[in-house]
Design a protein around this motif. Structure first.
Motif, PDB file in Angstrom:
ATOM      1  N   HIS A  73       0.841  -1.207   0.000  1.00 50.14           N
ATOM      2  CA  HIS A  73       0.000   0.000   0.000  1.00 50.14           C
ATOM      3  C   HIS A  73       0.869   1.248   0.000  1.00 50.14           C
ATOM      4  CE1 HIS A  73      -3.499   2.426   0.435  1.00 50.14           C
ATOM      5  NE2 HIS A  73      -3.344   2.691   1.733  1.00 50.14           N
ATOM      6  N   ILE A  74       1.918   1.254   0.809  1.00 51.70           N
ATOM      7  CA  ILE A  74       2.847   2.387   0.836  1.00 51.70           C
ATOM      8  C   ILE A  74       3.458   2.600  -0.538  1.00 51.70           C
ATOM      9  CG2 ILE A  74       5.080   3.195   1.730  1.00 51.70           C
ATOM     10  CD1 ILE A  74       4.326   1.783   4.389  1.00 51.70           C
ATOM     11  N   ASP A  75       3.951   1.508  -1.157  1.00 49.56           N
ATOM     12  CA  ASP A  75       4.582   1.627  -2.472  1.00 49.56           C
ATOM     13  C   ASP A  75       3.615   2.183  -3.508  1.00 49.56           C
ATOM     14  OD1 ASP A  75       7.017   0.706  -1.613  1.00 49.56           O
ATOM     15  OD2 ASP A  75       6.684  -1.365  -2.265  1.00 49.56           O
ATOM     16  N   GLY A  76       2.357   1.734  -3.454  1.00 50.57           N
ATOM     17  CA  GLY A  76       1.371   2.202  -4.425  1.00 50.57           C
ATOM     18  C   GLY A  76       1.098   3.682  -4.294  1.00 50.57           C
ATOM     19  N   LEU A  77       0.968   4.153  -3.058  1.00 46.59           N
ATOM     20  CA  LEU A  77       0.708   5.578  -2.841  1.00 46.59           C
ATOM     21  C   LEU A  77       1.922   6.420  -3.213  1.00 46.59           C
ATOM     22  CD1 LEU A  77      -1.220   5.404   0.563  1.00 46.59           C
ATOM     23  CD2 LEU A  77      -2.182   5.859  -1.703  1.00 46.59           C
ATOM     24  N   ALA A 253       3.180  13.477   2.932  1.00 45.22           N
ATOM     25  CA  ALA A 253       1.992  13.911   2.190  1.00 45.22           C
ATOM     26  C   ALA A 253       1.484  12.841   1.233  1.00 45.22           C
ATOM     27  CB  ALA A 253       2.297  15.197   1.426  1.00 45.22           C
ATOM     28  N   ALA A 254       2.386  12.175   0.528  1.00 47.64           N
ATOM     29  CA  ALA A 254       1.988  11.206  -0.498  1.00 47.64           C
ATOM     30  C   ALA A 254       1.231  10.029   0.076  1.00 47.64           C
ATOM     31  CB  ALA A 254       3.223  10.714  -1.250  1.00 47.64           C
ATOM     32  N   VAL A 255       1.404   9.754   1.354  1.00 47.35           N
ATOM     33  CA  VAL A 255       0.792   8.582   1.972  1.00 47.35           C
ATOM     34  C   VAL A 255      -0.388   8.941   2.861  1.00 47.35           C
ATOM     35  CG1 VAL A 255       1.212   6.629   3.528  1.00 47.35           C
ATOM     36  CG2 VAL A 255       2.962   7.294   1.859  1.00 47.35           C
ATOM     37  N   PRO A 260      -5.615   8.828   5.584  1.00 55.42           N
ATOM     38  CA  PRO A 260      -5.336   9.411   6.908  1.00 55.42           C
ATOM     39  C   PRO A 260      -5.344   8.392   8.039  1.00 55.42           C
ATOM     40  CG  PRO A 260      -7.030  10.659   5.730  1.00 55.42           C
ATOM     41  CD  PRO A 260      -6.842   9.381   4.989  1.00 55.42           C
ATOM     42  N   SER A 261      -5.757   7.134   7.768  1.00 57.79           N
ATOM     43  CA  SER A 261      -5.786   6.129   8.830  1.00 57.79           C
ATOM     44  C   SER A 261      -4.391   5.607   9.169  1.00 57.79           C
ATOM     45  CB  SER A 261      -6.670   4.956   8.419  1.00 57.79           C
ATOM     46  OG  SER A 261      -6.098   4.227   7.343  1.00 57.79           O
TER      47      SER A 261
END
Length: 325
Positions: A73-77, A253-255, A260-261
């Motif tokens: 999920h981090i990589d995608g964002l 910011a990108a994540v 925001p969770s």
């Protein structure tokens, strides 16, 4: 020295880990580390001048630091923003100039992270002819090393004429080591808070506040516990215009704008920190208020907009560089 090595290792990658990140299957542009000039970016808010100063940047391993998420999920964002892990994070401090007052919001890391990792605030202030002794007040968004570290150098107060305002719950929490044993929160947060704030307490230069209080002309402080027990927003209302200094409700910011969770290991109370972030984002987007944040890309000033998909977009202040007419 051992404590310093531990905190730096928790914040930044070693050379080996940095090399391994090159294998990530994320299509991004070049991200080379370069040194930039120190300095500030100034805007007018009512009768006040606000200057964002850079204290430098540090790389952050989001795989290690972020919680309530996955690497995928981090990589995608990050990929949507042409970034990859580790991410370079700004450390911003803000100067509020009002008649008779030169007020700093946060002070950067000082010496705490070691050479080359932040610690440029005094240099940045000097580009505008401002000396540490010119600062009359410091508004501390919370008692973490990258916000309080610049208060001291070699154990001595840097801002010798300044009174430091900080949320009372942070003083109560970090100056009682029994709270570390009760909560399991990293001992180094306690050590650094006592090292940075202790000389000001000894000199009678600390003022605390709780809930919402008027601290200075046109400036209120409001405690929003979560990231730390005494984390605070500072709101400047001047001549019908407003800006809110929000502290660490966001780190990347990108994540965290789109999701925001997502919380961070630095949060003392992670569920509460996520709640504060979600509520603040919603209200700032609804009201259209200008905010200033210490870890958004410098200058860290702008607005939040609802993206219509359960998250938010960051709209930085429009860059202006000309002589006013």
């Amino acid at each position: 020295m051992n404590n310093l090595k531990k905190v730096v290792s928790a914040l930044v990658f070693s050379g080996a880990l940095l090399q391994s990140s090159a294998s990530l299957a994320v299509s991004v542009g070049p991200q080379h580390v370069l040194s930039q000039q120190a300095g500030g970016y100034r805007i007018q808010v009512g009768d006040a001048q606000i200057t964002s100063f850079t204290d430098g940047t540090v790389p952050q391993d989001l795989y290690t630091l972020f919680t309530q998420t996955t690497r995928q999920h981090i990589d995608g964002l990050l990929a949507k923003n042409y970034q990859s892990n580790p991410v370079e994070v700004s450390i911003n401090a803000f100067l509020i100039e009002l008649p008779g007052h030169k007020i700093l919001v946060d002070t950067g890391v000082g010496q705490l992270f070691g050479p080359g990792l932040g610690g440029r605030l005094v240099e940045s202030l000097a580009t505008r002819g401002i000396r540490p002794e010119d600062i009359t007040e410091v508004l501390l968004t919370h008692a973490h090393s990258d916000h309080e570290g610049g208060l001291v150098k070699d154990g001595q107060r840097v801002f010798t004429n300044a009174t430091v305002y900080v949320g009372k719950p942070d003083i109560d929490f970090f100056f009682n080591n029994e709270n570390q044993q009760k909560t399991g929160y990293d001992q180094q947060h306690f050590d650094f808070a006592q090292r940075a704030l202790g000389p000001y307490l000894k000199a009678g230069k600390i003022k605390t506040f709780s809930a919402t209080e008027t601290l200075l002309p046109d400036i209120t402080g409001t405690v929003h516990p979560g990231h730390t027990p005494g984390s605070a927003f500072f709101t400047l209302n001047s001549a019908g215009e407003k800006i809110v200094f929000v502290g660490d409700i966001i780190h990347v910011a990108a994540v965290q704008f789109p999701d925001p969770s997502i919380t961070i290991t630095y949060d003392e109370d992670r569920p509460q920190a996520a709640k504060v972030r979600k509520n603040a984002f919603r209200e700032f987007a609804r009201q259209g208020e200008m905010i200033a944040a210490p870890h958004l890309p410098w200058p860290g000033i702008g607005h939040i907009a609802d993206n219509g998909h359960g998250g938010y977009n960051w709209i930085p202040v429009n860059y202006t560089n000309r002589t006013a007419q």
